[in-house]
Motif scaffolding. Structure first.
Motif, PDB file in Angstrom:
ATOM      1  N   HIS A  54       0.967  -1.139  -0.005  1.00  0.00           N
ATOM      2  CA  HIS A  54      -0.027   0.125   0.156  1.00  0.00           C
ATOM      3  C   HIS A  54       0.792   1.399  -0.129  1.00  0.00           C
ATOM      4  N   LYS A  55       1.912   1.160   0.409  1.00  0.00           N
ATOM      5  CA  LYS A  55       2.833   2.432   0.397  1.00  0.00           C
ATOM      6  C   LYS A  55       3.254   2.525  -1.132  1.00  0.00           C
ATOM      7  N   ASP A  56       3.397   1.643  -1.861  1.00  0.00           N
ATOM      8  CA  ASP A  56       4.064   1.714  -3.286  1.00  0.00           C
ATOM      9  C   ASP A  56       3.040   2.871  -3.982  1.00  0.00           C
ATOM     10  N   PRO A  57       3.825   3.680  -4.414  1.00  0.00           N
ATOM     11  CA  PRO A  57       2.892   4.912  -5.302  1.00  0.00           C
ATOM     12  C   PRO A  57       1.842   4.189  -6.518  1.00  0.00           C
ATOM     13  N   GLU A  58       2.531   2.893  -7.198  1.00  0.00           N
ATOM     14  CA  GLU A  58       1.895   2.475  -8.085  1.00  0.00           C
ATOM     15  C   GLU A  58       0.775   1.241  -7.796  1.00  0.00           C
ATOM     16  N   PHE A  59       0.483   1.262  -6.457  1.00  0.00           N
ATOM     17  CA  PHE A  59      -0.510   0.258  -5.724  1.00  0.00           C
ATOM     18  C   PHE A  59      -1.916   0.819  -6.114  1.00  0.00           C
ATOM     19  N   TYR A  60      -2.713  -0.200  -6.716  1.00  0.00           N
ATOM     20  CA  TYR A  60      -4.187   0.086  -6.828  1.00  0.00           C
ATOM     21  C   TYR A  60      -4.975  -1.127  -6.409  1.00  0.00           C
ATOM     22  N   PRO A  61      -5.755  -0.956  -5.513  1.00  0.00           N
ATOM     23  CA  PRO A  61      -6.479  -2.120  -5.156  1.00  0.00           C
ATOM     24  C   PRO A  61      -7.399  -2.914  -5.839  1.00  0.00           C
ATOM     25  N   ALA A  62      -7.549  -3.993  -5.735  1.00  0.00           N
ATOM     26  CA  ALA A  62      -8.429  -4.850  -6.495  1.00  0.00           C
ATOM     27  C   ALA A  62     -10.138  -4.480  -6.186  1.00  0.00           C
ATOM     28  N   GLU A  63     -10.804  -4.532  -7.264  1.00  0.00           N
ATOM     29  CA  GLU A  63     -12.147  -4.369  -7.177  1.00  0.00           C
ATOM     30  C   GLU A  63     -12.929  -5.069  -6.072  1.00  0.00           C
ATOM     31  N   ASP A  64     -12.445  -6.261  -6.020  1.00  0.00           N
ATOM     32  CA  ASP A  64     -13.289  -7.241  -4.912  1.00  0.00           C
ATOM     33  C   ASP A  64     -12.597  -7.052  -3.528  1.00  0.00           C
ATOM     34  N   ALA A  65     -11.471  -6.164  -3.440  1.00  0.00           N
ATOM     35  CA  ALA A  65     -10.943  -6.118  -1.987  1.00  0.00           C
ATOM     36  C   ALA A  65     -11.855  -5.610  -1.006  1.00  0.00           C
ATOM     37  N   ILE A  66     -11.491  -6.416   0.316  1.00  0.00           N
ATOM     38  CA  ILE A  66     -12.101  -6.172   1.591  1.00  0.00           C
ATOM     39  C   ILE A  66     -11.994  -4.685   2.031  1.00  0.00           C
ATOM     40  N   LYS A  67     -13.266  -3.868   2.266  1.00  0.00           N
ATOM     41  CA  LYS A  67     -12.932  -2.600   2.527  1.00  0.00           C
ATOM     42  C   LYS A  67     -13.724  -2.578   4.107  1.00  0.00           C
ATOM     43  N   MET A  68     -14.380  -3.334   4.411  1.00  0.00           N
ATOM     44  CA  MET A  68     -15.100  -3.367   5.668  1.00  0.00           C
ATOM     45  C   MET A  68     -14.948  -4.696   6.348  1.00  0.00           C
ATOM     46  N   LEU A  69     -14.474  -4.434   7.749  1.00  0.00           N
ATOM     47  CA  LEU A  69     -14.548  -5.822   8.548  1.00  0.00           C
ATOM     48  C   LEU A  69     -15.455  -5.835   9.763  1.00  0.00           C
TER      49      LEU A  69
END
Length: 681
Positions: free
Chosen positions: A575-590
């Motif tokens: 996540h600290k990588d400037p080129e990081f892009y989260p996946a569409e199905d990534a978990i956002k809420m726990l």
């Protein structure tokens, strides 16, 4: 209407089939004619709910209630609490209850004579002390005991443990006799049980699991069986060390097998055959006709004594006999207190085992007859009984399963059964005791051998314990093996350690699962156990059951990461990588379901804080649901929720938390209502 499996039996219009009374429309996808109730309510955050309904923490009333209880002490209740006899005696039905107690008392009293003498030999004590042990402490138990059906006196397991201690601290090279050690042990066991009663430690018996008790008593039965073989064969063995004693006994028996006394072996064989025929054939059939069993053990003892006198078995055939039995009651005498420091640790083991077996048996009959026994009261009764009995040449006493079963089946109603048995034993001690002096010891050994048959058959319980759980099966095996191949006292320690360890292991590895939503409801279930559940994209719901404390916090954090399929260290770097892009199905809420969280401590809260911060650094927000008031108050006290530095949002139900999460992930236009707000009942 039939339900599609995807709904798991919950009605969903998109999957429904309707039908008419004549079945003409069967199979057509039409709207069912059923009424629906839609319940809507505000979706609360925990603090909003608390404010809406004026939540407050009740003040502790402990000291006030304690003071009031002292002021309101009723002298009558104190007396009835200390002496349970005053509770049941006013309700005693005469003569109906007395007839049952009289028949039962005489029946059990007859059993006491051979069992008492046999178990005294097992305890390394003079045979008559077994009758003393069935006589003196029973008077005290009559006053203080709360179990109406336990038959008090000698017990095989306690006799075995007593024998181990007696043989370890008496004999060659020791200044103490067997009788002195056994009596001192009785005194010390009584003191320990009284102290346990004062400290309200009756609950300690519940730490002895069923698997432990079964494995321990089965192993002890193997020891009893082995220890009697020398008398069955008419052999004399040297004193053996307590460790690996069973192995050593069989080794010594093998060496001396050619010296077997054939007369003792023949008498033993006949005695065992008669007992087995009685137990397996005659007794079950007779039980259908009469509740009073044949006193076969006493008959064998009397016949054996007469045969020994007639044929002079000791002089002519070298058969070992019981020997000197003093007639009359013993004069009171102080125990030898010099022995006490040497047997303190071993006495604790005997005190706990005697109490555990006694209470377990008492609970069985109390449930059958619908009355209560007092756990601490039983400690008081046992302790006072042992203390009193130690002045009259007794060894520790407890309840016997075999005698209690006969006492119950013969119609015993109350502790008066014990008084009747004592009266019979008093007559025996005063007038008949010396008659049993020529009794061959092999007959008593044969009676003991057959009496432990039921305990040996407990080995069939092992498959059941394995089915119940790995720890139960392992506890049984380790306890049994240690008792048989090492020693009885160490076997109990191993079994107790396993039982407590199983509690600890279950505490540090609680039940956790991912949950899914039952369609068109506010019900959430375990995804690994149900089908047709809905998982909302971007939301992960995890259920936690048990306590969250210093021992389980690491497991909690690791399991959360596994369920989220995360390596936190690597994920934070990504996540600290400037080129990081989260996946569409990534978990956002726990969403953490804490409805079954029973307790949380500050150390677990500290770990929880760091976990939430790490999850926030990778764009995962944590929501809590269903916290009990105690958990909520602890979190608030530790600064985890509430105030300016609140770490998480807290909701009263999973449904409220999921509703908030959906609004954050998929905001609706102004005025629109999320579909999840509808709860169909």
């Amino acid at each position: 209407m039939r339900n599609n499996p995807a709904n798991n039996g919950v009605f969903n219009p998109s999957y429904s089939r309707d039908y008419t009374d004549n079945g003409e429309t069967a199979g057509r996808r039409v709207r069912p004619k059923v009424s629906q109730v839609i319940v809507t309510r505000p979706h609360y955050q925990q603090e909003d709910l608390n404010n809406a309904f004026n939540y407050f923490k009740p003040k502790s009333q402990f000291f006030h209630e304690a003071l009031e209880s002292v002021r309101e002490v009723d002298p009558k209740s104190c007396i009835t609490g200390l002496f349970p006899i005053f509770n049941w005696l006013p309700e005693y039905k005469f003569p109906s209850d007395f007839i049952g107690d009289l028949i039962s008392g005489l029946t059990v009293g007859v059993m006491h004579i051979p069992q008492g003498m046999g178990y005294a030999l097992l305890a390394g004590m003079p045979p008559v002390t077994g009758i003393y042990t069935a006589f003196f402490p029973v008077f005290i138990y009559f006053l203080f005991g709360s179990s109406r059906h336990n038959s008090m006196g000698t017990l095989s397991v306690v006799s075995i443990m007593t024998g181990k201690i007696v043989f370890n601290h008496s004999g060659e090279g020791s200044p103490y006799t067997n009788l002195e050690v056994g009596v001192a042990l009785c005194f010390l066991v009584g003191v320990i049980q009284l102290v346990m009663s004062l400290l309200r430690m009756g609950v300690v018996s519940f730490l002895l699991s069923e698997a432990l008790v079964s494995g321990f008593t089965t192993g002890a039965a193997c020891y009893v069986f082995t220890s009697q073989l020398k008398d069955i064969l008419g052999l004399t063995l040297p004193h053996l060390d307590s460790r690996f004693e069973i192995v050593k006994i069989y080794y010594e028996l093998g060496k001396r097998l050619p010296d077997t006394n054939l007369m003792s072996l023949a008498i033993s064989a006949v005695t065992i055959i008669i007992l087995l025929i009685n137990n397996e054939v005659i007794k079950p059939r007779l039980a259908k006709l009469c509740i009073i069993p044949i006193p076969i053990q006493l008959i064998l003892v009397v016949c054996g004594t007469l045969l020994s006198i007639h044929f002079n078995l000791e002089a002519e055939y070298g058969t070992k006999i019981v020997g000197s039995i003093p007639q009359g009651l013993p004069a009171p005498k102080l125990p030898n207190f010099n022995i006490l420091p040497d047997i303190v640790v071993e006495s604790i083991t005997v005190a706990v085992v005697a109490y555990a077996v006694h209470v377990s048996l008492g609970i069985i009959f109390a449930k059958k007859e619908n009355y209560e026994i007092g756990f601490n009261q039983e400690l008081l009764a046992l302790g006072a009984g042992n203390l009193f009995a130690s002045f009259f040449s007794c060894f520790p006493f407890a309840a016997s399963l075999s005698r209690a079963a006969i006492q119950y089946l013969a119609g015993g109603k109350t502790q008066i059964t014990g008084l009747v048995s004592c009266t019979l034993l008093g007559v025996v001690l005063l007038y008949v005791a010396s008659f049993f002096q020529p009794l061959p010891r092999c007959i008593l050994a044969s009676i003991i051998l057959v009496s432990v048959q039921g305990l040996l058959m407990q080995s069939r319980d092992l498959p059941r314990f394995w089915r119940q759980g790995f720890f139960d099966g392992l506890t049984w095996v380790l306890t049994f093996v240690t008792v048989v191949f090492v020693s009885i006292d160490l076997g109990l320690i191993v079994g107790f350690t396993m039982s407590v360890s199983s509690i600890f292991v279950r505490a540090i590895k609680p039940y956790m699962c991912q949950m899914g939503n039952v369609p068109n409801s506010d019900v959430y279930l375990d995804l690994t156990r149900y089908e047709g559940l809905i998982e909302h994209q971007g939301i992960k719901i995890i259920h936690y059951s048990g306590g969250l404390h210093f021992a389980s916090r690491a497991t909690f954090k690791n399991t959360i990461c596994q369920m989220l399929n995360l390596n936190l260290t690597e994920e934070i770097k990504r996540h600290k990588d400037p080129e990081f892009y989260p996946a569409e199905d990534a978990i956002k809420m726990l969403v953490l379901d804490f409805t079954a969280l029973s307790y949380i401590d500050p150390s677990a809260i500290s770990t929880f804080k760091s976990l939430i911060k790490e999850l926030e650094s990778i764009d995962i927000q944590t929501l809590l649901a269903g916290c009990s008031p105690l958990v909520f108050e602890k979190m608030k006290k530790c600064g985890f929720i509430g105030g300016d530095e609140s770490y998480v949002r807290v909701y009263p139900t999973i449904h409220d938390a999921v509703h908030y999460a959906l609004k954050q992930l998929r905001p609706h236009p102004a005025g629109a209502t999320p579909t999840i707000q509808e709860v169909r009942l």
